[in-house]
Design a protein around this motif. Sequence first.
Motif, mmCIF file in Angstrom:
data_model
loop_
_atom_site.group_PDB
_atom_site.id
_atom_site.type_symbol
_atom_site.label_atom_id
_atom_site.label_comp_id
_atom_site.label_asym_id
_atom_site.label_seq_id
_atom_site.Cartn_x
_atom_site.Cartn_y
_atom_site.Cartn_z
ATOM 1 N N UNK A 1 0.816 -1.219 0.000
ATOM 2 C CA UNK A 1 0.000 0.000 0.000
ATOM 3 C C UNK A 1 0.845 1.261 0.000
ATOM 4 N N UNK A 2 1.997 1.199 0.639
ATOM 5 C CA UNK A 2 2.820 2.391 0.753
ATOM 6 C C UNK A 2 3.308 2.852 -0.614
ATOM 7 N N UNK A 3 3.635 1.902 -1.495
ATOM 8 C CA UNK A 3 4.119 2.256 -2.826
ATOM 9 C C UNK A 3 3.033 2.963 -3.632
ATOM 10 N N UNK A 4 1.788 2.593 -3.435
ATOM 11 C CA UNK A 4 0.693 3.187 -4.193
ATOM 12 C C UNK A 4 0.163 4.459 -3.531
ATOM 13 N N UNK A 5 0.674 4.813 -2.385
ATOM 14 C CA UNK A 5 0.205 6.009 -1.697
ATOM 15 C C UNK A 5 -1.058 5.778 -0.899
ATOM 16 N N UNK B 1 -12.656 1.305 6.693
ATOM 17 C CA UNK B 1 -13.151 -0.076 6.770
ATOM 18 C C UNK B 1 -13.098 -0.741 5.395
ATOM 19 N N UNK B 2 -13.471 0.002 4.359
ATOM 20 C CA UNK B 2 -13.391 -0.551 2.999
ATOM 21 C C UNK B 2 -11.947 -0.860 2.615
ATOM 22 N N UNK B 3 -11.014 -0.008 3.014
ATOM 23 C CA UNK B 3 -9.591 -0.256 2.777
ATOM 24 C C UNK B 3 -9.146 -1.540 3.470
ATOM 25 N N UNK B 4 -9.556 -1.718 4.734
ATOM 26 C CA UNK B 4 -9.191 -2.931 5.463
ATOM 27 C C UNK B 4 -9.807 -4.168 4.819
ATOM 28 N N UNK B 5 -11.058 -4.047 4.371
ATOM 29 C CA UNK B 5 -11.719 -5.174 3.706
ATOM 30 C C UNK B 5 -10.996 -5.544 2.408
ATOM 31 N N UNK B 6 -10.562 -4.544 1.658
ATOM 32 C CA UNK B 6 -9.830 -4.795 0.408
ATOM 33 C C UNK B 6 -8.502 -5.489 0.704
ATOM 34 N N UNK B 7 -7.811 -5.035 1.753
ATOM 35 C CA UNK B 7 -6.536 -5.683 2.110
ATOM 36 C C UNK B 7 -6.764 -7.125 2.544
ATOM 37 N N UNK B 8 -7.838 -7.354 3.303
ATOM 38 C CA UNK B 8 -8.135 -8.710 3.742
ATOM 39 C C UNK B 8 -8.482 -9.593 2.556
#
Length: 141
Positions: free
Chosen positions: A57-61, A130-137
């Motif tokens: 995620x860090x690379x994509x900002x 929450x959507x970000x966490x769901x996408x990572x999961x």
Amino acid sequence: MCVWVTFAWSYVLGTALPRHQFGFVQSKMYPVYFKAMAYSVGVAFLGQCLMSGHTKDNAAGIGIFQASNLIMSIVLILVNLLFLQPLATKVMLKEDGKGEITTGERTAAKSEICRAFLNFMILVSLTCHILHLARRLHNSC
């Protein structure tokens, strides 16, 4: 917690209690709510900072965006806690009960509108997280 307080708790109490009693209940409950929200979002921010170095995620900002998103949420919560909530409660508790609309009631109404708007913005911000966490999961499975 944010959804419950924003959409259910405030509405039910606002319609069930007289304005003076509602102000008293708010003066006791909202500081606890805002502090709990600030601590919870702070923990989420620390988790985001710790995990952003270990993911792509860090690379994509995205990690920076999510950290900024959580900081914005904490700032909005603190504005509600330190400025808007005490102002609205103070005005509600000092109402004189006359039939005419006083300057204090107008100030309380404006504070309530600002507080509700900030609560909604906090809810949007946390929903994005929450959507970000769901996408990572989902991506990790």
